[in-house]
Scaffold this motif. Sequence first.
Motif, mmCIF file in Angstrom:
data_model
loop_
_atom_site.group_PDB
_atom_site.id
_atom_site.type_symbol
_atom_site.label_atom_id
_atom_site.label_comp_id
_atom_site.label_asym_id
_atom_site.label_seq_id
_atom_site.Cartn_x
_atom_site.Cartn_y
_atom_site.Cartn_z
ATOM 1 N N PHE A 68 0.848 -1.196 0.000
ATOM 2 C CA PHE A 68 0.000 0.000 0.000
ATOM 3 C C PHE A 68 0.881 1.242 0.000
ATOM 4 O O PHE A 68 1.984 1.224 0.552
ATOM 5 C CB PHE A 68 -0.902 0.048 1.244
ATOM 6 C CG PHE A 68 -1.791 -1.134 1.450
ATOM 7 C CD1 PHE A 68 -2.982 -1.255 0.752
ATOM 8 C CD2 PHE A 68 -1.435 -2.128 2.351
ATOM 9 C CE1 PHE A 68 -3.807 -2.353 0.946
ATOM 10 C CE2 PHE A 68 -2.245 -3.233 2.558
ATOM 11 C CZ PHE A 68 -3.444 -3.349 1.848
ATOM 12 N N CYS A 70 0.175 5.405 0.941
ATOM 13 C CA CYS A 70 -0.802 6.360 1.454
ATOM 14 C C CYS A 70 -0.195 7.756 1.527
ATOM 15 O O CYS A 70 1.011 7.906 1.769
ATOM 16 C CB CYS A 70 -1.271 5.977 2.852
ATOM 17 S SG CYS A 70 -1.998 4.334 2.987
ATOM 18 N N ALA A 144 -6.902 5.135 5.683
ATOM 19 C CA ALA A 144 -6.320 3.880 6.148
ATOM 20 C C ALA A 144 -5.564 4.065 7.452
ATOM 21 O O ALA A 144 -4.792 5.021 7.616
ATOM 22 C CB ALA A 144 -5.381 3.318 5.090
ATOM 23 N N LEU A 174 -5.332 6.411 1.535
ATOM 24 C CA LEU A 174 -4.831 5.372 0.647
ATOM 25 C C LEU A 174 -4.803 5.880 -0.793
ATOM 26 O O LEU A 174 -5.835 6.267 -1.346
ATOM 27 C CB LEU A 174 -5.721 4.131 0.750
ATOM 28 C CG LEU A 174 -5.302 2.929 -0.105
ATOM 29 C CD1 LEU A 174 -3.937 2.395 0.331
ATOM 30 C CD2 LEU A 174 -6.361 1.824 -0.028
#
Length: 467
Positions: A68, A70, A144, A174
Amino acid sequence: MGLQYLFVFAQAHEEFRIPELLSIAELHGFEVTFPPPPSDISRPFMVLELESEVHARILARRCILVKFVCEFYGRGKAYEELHEQTRNNREKWSQYTQDTSFKFFISAYNHTVPQKRMKDVVESFHYMDFQGKIDMNNPEIVLACFEEYRDKRGTTRHKHEGDGDFEEVFFGRLLEEGTARPLVKTFDVKKRAYYGNTSMEAEISLLMANQTLAAPGKLIYDPFIGTGSMAYTTAHFGALVFGSDIDGRQMRGKEKQPGIIRAAAQYGVAHRIIDLCTFDVTRNPWRCGELFDAIITDPPYGVRAGAKRLGRKARPDKAPRPKPAEPFSSKRPDDEPYIPPTMPYELSSLVVDLVLLARYLLRPRGRLVFFLPTVTDEYEELDIQTMLCEGMEVVANSLQNFGTWGRRLITIRKITSERYPPPTFTSAQDTPDDGKAHTPAHKDFREKYFQGFKKAEDEQFGETTET
């Protein structure tokens, strides 16, 4: 000062993370800044500075180890500290509060957050005062939150035991999930049309491809291509690939169409395999240098298949050999094609020759990417320096640790525009040893491996065991 972004990594191959980030940044022409304190690569969370959101998305789409990315809002040892930082970063998220659909995503590393506390965590962000619609399926933004817990492997505990007792918590918007990571399953060796017992695992092949800066318009060479594991991943990223091996059977397989071509067709990249040739790299046909943008390979080091080069083994009795038949004669006594003899190619000699070959064949700024096995207790940084030559520098050195031994992914860059002659491949084992030269940990690795890395008699290390 750049913009801060939170990167969440897959908890695998920790030492490969930063080299991969820097390689993809170099490929696309931007810089990555690692703010103080120094990043702990053993942790799956890292806050980096980039010039723009576009760069963050590029890394998420190409880096194999990124899960991920962010836009970073805050972090803390407790939620009170996290909320304080998030409030101070109001200018980053206030634009979304009026009419933007959203949802919260709560996750934890080394832990499972119970559903009830997830609700409490979401409600603790009430001060953000989002007025938009909550959309769990297709929101315009995802907020997130990631909690990081201590590693509790090897202990017996309840599923939610220790809930809330985290090391640190991170929060942000995110931007993108790591879309390159699913390629690990795409290139799974077990699902491949053709592979052998020395095929490289998919995740490592993809990491190696990123280290070469593989991209459309690049020409990449694998001098020990074997069953082609690195050819498929570099070709997937758009590069054209040329491969060679001293043993053509590895490339061909048993069917009429070469095995490497069949596997490449499975991935839709057969048109990017320029050609496959059978020859000894020390007797190569290259007549001019600076052909390739990168060289990528996993040299055979003898655990499953020993490296070979053309030549004859020394005869201990020094008895004269019978005169062989003419190799290119149209008629032979047994009417069989001539098969040239081979001899073992010691690893420390091989890698020195490989670096010299790379200096000759690479374009300026081109990269050589290869694996080097080393004995853990014997390894020194000087080992890598012993294989370097003028005009070449080490870019990255990442360890995949197996305990008593490991293999290091070495990335070396050509830093000169000077033209060099073809290497002579004079093996280090053919030159006299005055006892003063440094002995690298990878020398005689094959013998050490089969001896279980135990201290052996000096005369035993001089012997070569064949498989």
